[in-house]
Motif scaffolding. Structure first.
Motif, PDB file in Angstrom:
ATOM      1  N   MET A 111      45.573  41.174  53.456  1.00  0.00           N
ATOM      2  CA  MET A 111      45.601  41.510  51.840  1.00  0.00           C
ATOM      3  C   MET A 111      46.890  41.798  51.361  1.00  0.00           C
ATOM      4  SD  MET A 111      43.138  44.067  49.751  1.00  0.00           S
ATOM      5  CE  MET A 111      44.246  45.466  50.679  1.00  0.00           C
ATOM      6  N   TYR A 112      47.656  42.713  51.897  1.00  0.00           N
ATOM      7  CA  TYR A 112      48.880  42.984  51.498  1.00  0.00           C
ATOM      8  C   TYR A 112      49.923  41.939  51.456  1.00  0.00           C
ATOM      9  CZ  TYR A 112      53.336  45.815  50.893  1.00  0.00           C
ATOM     10  OH  TYR A 112      54.637  46.215  50.561  1.00  0.00           O
ATOM     11  N   GLN A 113      49.863  41.226  52.587  1.00  0.00           N
ATOM     12  CA  GLN A 113      50.928  40.259  52.757  1.00  0.00           C
ATOM     13  C   GLN A 113      50.745  39.087  51.815  1.00  0.00           C
ATOM     14  OE1 GLN A 113      53.799  40.362  54.699  1.00  0.00           O
ATOM     15  NE2 GLN A 113      53.132  42.726  55.247  1.00  0.00           N
ATOM     16  N   PHE A 114      49.573  38.682  51.774  1.00  0.00           N
ATOM     17  CA  PHE A 114      49.054  37.742  50.879  1.00  0.00           C
ATOM     18  C   PHE A 114      49.494  37.946  49.644  1.00  0.00           C
ATOM     19  CE2 PHE A 114      44.935  36.597  53.779  1.00  0.00           C
ATOM     20  CZ  PHE A 114      45.962  35.819  54.567  1.00  0.00           C
ATOM     21  N   LEU A 115      49.060  38.911  48.951  1.00  0.00           N
ATOM     22  CA  LEU A 115      49.218  39.538  47.633  1.00  0.00           C
ATOM     23  C   LEU A 115      51.012  39.584  47.305  1.00  0.00           C
ATOM     24  CD1 LEU A 115      46.480  41.864  46.697  1.00  0.00           C
ATOM     25  CD2 LEU A 115      46.688  39.552  45.914  1.00  0.00           C
ATOM     26  N   MET A 116      51.546  39.936  48.398  1.00  0.00           N
ATOM     27  CA  MET A 116      53.161  40.171  48.109  1.00  0.00           C
ATOM     28  C   MET A 116      53.803  38.806  48.047  1.00  0.00           C
ATOM     29  SD  MET A 116      54.063  43.543  47.863  1.00  0.00           S
ATOM     30  CE  MET A 116      52.624  43.524  46.681  1.00  0.00           C
ATOM     31  N   ALA A 117      53.160  38.045  48.980  1.00  0.00           N
ATOM     32  CA  ALA A 117      53.566  36.616  48.843  1.00  0.00           C
ATOM     33  C   ALA A 117      53.695  35.941  47.363  1.00  0.00           C
ATOM     34  CB  ALA A 117      52.903  35.788  50.144  1.00  0.00           C
ATOM     35  N   LEU A 118      52.477  36.042  46.807  1.00  0.00           N
ATOM     36  CA  LEU A 118      52.008  35.467  45.648  1.00  0.00           C
ATOM     37  C   LEU A 118      52.932  36.117  44.526  1.00  0.00           C
ATOM     38  CD1 LEU A 118      48.050  35.548  45.693  1.00  0.00           C
ATOM     39  CD2 LEU A 118      49.571  33.427  45.811  1.00  0.00           C
ATOM     40  N   ALA A 119      53.071  37.578  44.705  1.00  0.00           N
ATOM     41  CA  ALA A 119      53.752  38.214  43.652  1.00  0.00           C
ATOM     42  C   ALA A 119      55.193  38.123  43.641  1.00  0.00           C
ATOM     43  CB  ALA A 119      53.457  39.685  43.493  1.00  0.00           C
ATOM     44  N   LYS A 120      55.738  37.724  44.714  1.00  0.00           N
ATOM     45  CA  LYS A 120      57.220  37.671  44.859  1.00  0.00           C
ATOM     46  C   LYS A 120      58.024  37.004  43.941  1.00  0.00           C
ATOM     47  CE  LYS A 120      60.560  36.583  48.856  1.00  0.00           C
ATOM     48  NZ  LYS A 120      60.771  36.148  50.267  1.00  0.00           N
ATOM     49  N   GLU A 121      57.412  35.891  43.543  1.00  0.00           N
ATOM     50  CA  GLU A 121      58.226  35.057  42.493  1.00  0.00           C
ATOM     51  C   GLU A 121      57.715  35.202  40.950  1.00  0.00           C
ATOM     52  OE1 GLU A 121      61.036  33.574  43.404  1.00  0.00           O
ATOM     53  OE2 GLU A 121      60.490  33.741  45.617  1.00  0.00           O
ATOM     54  N   GLY A 122      56.755  36.242  40.807  1.00  0.00           N
ATOM     55  CA  GLY A 122      56.119  36.325  39.667  1.00  0.00           C
ATOM     56  C   GLY A 122      56.856  37.279  38.707  1.00  0.00           C
ATOM     57  N   THR A 123      56.426  37.149  37.441  1.00  0.00           N
ATOM     58  CA  THR A 123      57.104  37.957  36.191  1.00  0.00           C
ATOM     59  C   THR A 123      56.608  39.309  36.550  1.00  0.00           C
ATOM     60  OG1 THR A 123      55.236  37.617  34.793  1.00  0.00           O
ATOM     61  CG2 THR A 123      57.002  35.875  34.851  1.00  0.00           C
ATOM     62  N   LYS A 124      57.290  40.348  35.686  1.00  0.00           N
ATOM     63  CA  LYS A 124      56.940  41.804  35.893  1.00  0.00           C
ATOM     64  C   LYS A 124      55.522  41.742  35.271  1.00  0.00           C
ATOM     65  CE  LYS A 124      58.240  46.048  33.680  1.00  0.00           C
ATOM     66  NZ  LYS A 124      59.087  47.131  32.826  1.00  0.00           N
ATOM     67  N   GLN A 126      52.989  39.852  35.810  1.00  0.00           N
ATOM     68  CA  GLN A 126      52.272  39.115  36.782  1.00  0.00           C
ATOM     69  C   GLN A 126      51.867  40.055  38.039  1.00  0.00           C
ATOM     70  OE1 GLN A 126      54.201  35.512  37.430  1.00  0.00           O
ATOM     71  NE2 GLN A 126      52.550  34.246  36.445  1.00  0.00           N
ATOM     72  N   LYS A 127      53.096  40.732  38.225  1.00  0.00           N
ATOM     73  CA  LYS A 127      53.420  41.819  39.234  1.00  0.00           C
ATOM     74  C   LYS A 127      52.461  43.028  38.890  1.00  0.00           C
ATOM     75  CE  LYS A 127      57.834  40.565  41.125  1.00  0.00           C
ATOM     76  NZ  LYS A 127      59.109  40.852  41.270  1.00  0.00           N
ATOM     77  N   GLN A 128      52.176  43.346  37.657  1.00  0.00           N
ATOM     78  CA  GLN A 128      51.256  44.531  37.467  1.00  0.00           C
ATOM     79  C   GLN A 128      49.954  43.919  37.268  1.00  0.00           C
ATOM     80  OE1 GLN A 128      52.689  45.099  33.310  1.00  0.00           O
ATOM     81  NE2 GLN A 128      54.068  46.762  33.699  1.00  0.00           N
ATOM     82  N   GLN A 129      49.459  42.750  37.166  1.00  0.00           N
ATOM     83  CA  GLN A 129      48.277  42.366  37.348  1.00  0.00           C
ATOM     84  C   GLN A 129      47.915  42.232  38.672  1.00  0.00           C
ATOM     85  OE1 GLN A 129      49.000  38.654  35.348  1.00  0.00           O
ATOM     86  NE2 GLN A 129      48.091  39.445  33.193  1.00  0.00           N
ATOM     87  N   TYR A 130      49.064  41.724  39.725  1.00  0.00           N
ATOM     88  CA  TYR A 130      48.802  41.791  40.967  1.00  0.00           C
ATOM     89  C   TYR A 130      48.228  43.245  41.638  1.00  0.00           C
ATOM     90  CZ  TYR A 130      49.959  36.925  42.014  1.00  0.00           C
ATOM     91  OH  TYR A 130      50.060  35.668  42.334  1.00  0.00           O
ATOM     92  N   GLN A 131      48.769  44.063  41.143  1.00  0.00           N
ATOM     93  CA  GLN A 131      48.316  45.595  41.433  1.00  0.00           C
ATOM     94  C   GLN A 131      47.041  45.839  41.210  1.00  0.00           C
ATOM     95  OE1 GLN A 131      50.060  47.682  43.417  1.00  0.00           O
ATOM     96  NE2 GLN A 131      48.302  48.989  43.129  1.00  0.00           N
ATOM     97  N   ILE A 132      46.461  45.408  39.906  1.00  0.00           N
ATOM     98  CA  ILE A 132      45.023  45.495  39.690  1.00  0.00           C
ATOM     99  C   ILE A 132      44.192  44.528  40.919  1.00  0.00           C
ATOM    100  CG2 ILE A 132      43.220  45.140  38.056  1.00  0.00           C
ATOM    101  CD1 ILE A 132      45.346  45.689  35.857  1.00  0.00           C
ATOM    102  N   VAL A 133      44.578  43.445  40.986  1.00  0.00           N
ATOM    103  CA  VAL A 133      43.880  42.683  41.975  1.00  0.00           C
ATOM    104  C   VAL A 133      43.957  43.238  43.172  1.00  0.00           C
ATOM    105  CG1 VAL A 133      43.940  40.413  43.064  1.00  0.00           C
ATOM    106  CG2 VAL A 133      44.580  40.483  40.398  1.00  0.00           C
ATOM    107  N   HIS A 134      45.094  43.840  43.664  1.00  0.00           N
ATOM    108  CA  HIS A 134      45.201  44.800  44.953  1.00  0.00           C
ATOM    109  C   HIS A 134      43.997  45.685  45.025  1.00  0.00           C
ATOM    110  CE1 HIS A 134      46.877  47.459  47.682  1.00  0.00           C
ATOM    111  NE2 HIS A 134      47.010  46.360  48.387  1.00  0.00           N
ATOM    112  N   GLU A 135      43.887  46.435  43.842  1.00  0.00           N
ATOM    113  CA  GLU A 135      43.024  47.537  44.033  1.00  0.00           C
ATOM    114  C   GLU A 135      41.694  47.043  44.066  1.00  0.00           C
ATOM    115  OE1 GLU A 135      44.102  49.798  40.671  1.00  0.00           O
ATOM    116  OE2 GLU A 135      45.793  50.573  41.327  1.00  0.00           O
TER     117      GLU A 135
END
Length: 231
Positions: A111-124, A126-135
């Motif tokens: 899960m961590y690796q998938f989301l980090m791969a998705l967020a790598k090129e994201g905007t600030k 989007q990265k905040q939204q990924y944190q919520i998706v991660h939780e």
């Protein structure tokens, strides 16, 4: 049972999956247990394997554990069904059976690796939204392990159990936070990027897994006040 022990002792919850993986791998080749005729004796051995599997997982993978004497802690957890010597002997038996292969991939790691791969090129944003998706994904994963573990024991699922559960949990999480957290455009962007990482066979496994997971998640969401959209 493992959830109760881990929460009571404040162990890392990721050790639950690892302990389950040890237990599954060992019992699948435990010929001695199959030869035990008395159901009570067979159950006692299975309990010893489960206890020792979790003990091994915590011992190896939980660097933040507070227990000074872990072996004595698990002896106490067993309510005197198993002594420290029993646990030690079973530990050796499991280690030899598993050939010291003690670092299984976990849904949380995928899960961590998938989301980090998705967020790598994201905007600030989007990265905040990924944190919520991660939780939310982590929560779904824990519910899956707690209530639906046996559903993933068929041959097709078990070959990629950790990654399949992780992928399915992320997809369900994306749908769960859609509109509340993600815009429609962001949802489709994240969803399409995630699906692009999988081949056809993997997509089918993940879709099957999502169908298994979604009812228990929907039931849990509907009975809570988490504010997350009911799936």
């Amino acid at each position: 049972w493992m959830f109760e022990v881990v929460d009571f002792c404040s162990f890392d919850r990721e050790t639950i999956y690892i302990g389950m993986a040890y237990f599954d791998r060992f019992t699948s080749q435990d010929n001695r247990n199959r030869s035990i005729e008395d159901p009570a004796d067979r159950r006692h051995r299975a309990q010893g394997v489960a206890l020792t599997s979790l003990y091994l997982a915590v011992k190896i993978h939980d660097n933040n554990r507070k227990s000074v004497c872990l072996l004595k802690t698990f002896e106490s957890i067993s309510h005197d069904k198993f002594t420290s010597s029993d646990i030690y002997n079973m530990e050796v038996t499991i280690l030899l059976a598993l050939e010291w292969k003690l670092h299984p991939p976990t849904p949380q790691a995928f899960m961590y690796q998938f989301l980090m791969a998705l967020a790598k090129e994201g905007t600030k944003e989007q990265k905040q939204q990924y944190q919520i998706v991660h939780e939310v994904t982590n929560y779904i994963t824990e519910l899956t392990l707690r209530f639906l573990w046996p559903e993933f024991d068929d041959e097709r699922m078990s070959r990629s159990k950790a990654s399949t559960i992780a992928y399915a949990s992320i997809l369900i999480a994306l749908k769960g936070v859609r509109n509340n957290v993600l815009s429609n455009a962001h949802f489709h962007h994240f969803n399409d990027e995630l699906l692009s990482m999988m081949d056809h066979e993997a997509k089918n496994r993940v879709q099957e897994a999502a169908k298994i997971i979604m009812p228990i998640i929907a039931e849990d969401y509907s009975s809570s006040e988490s504010g997350i959209k009911k799936i």
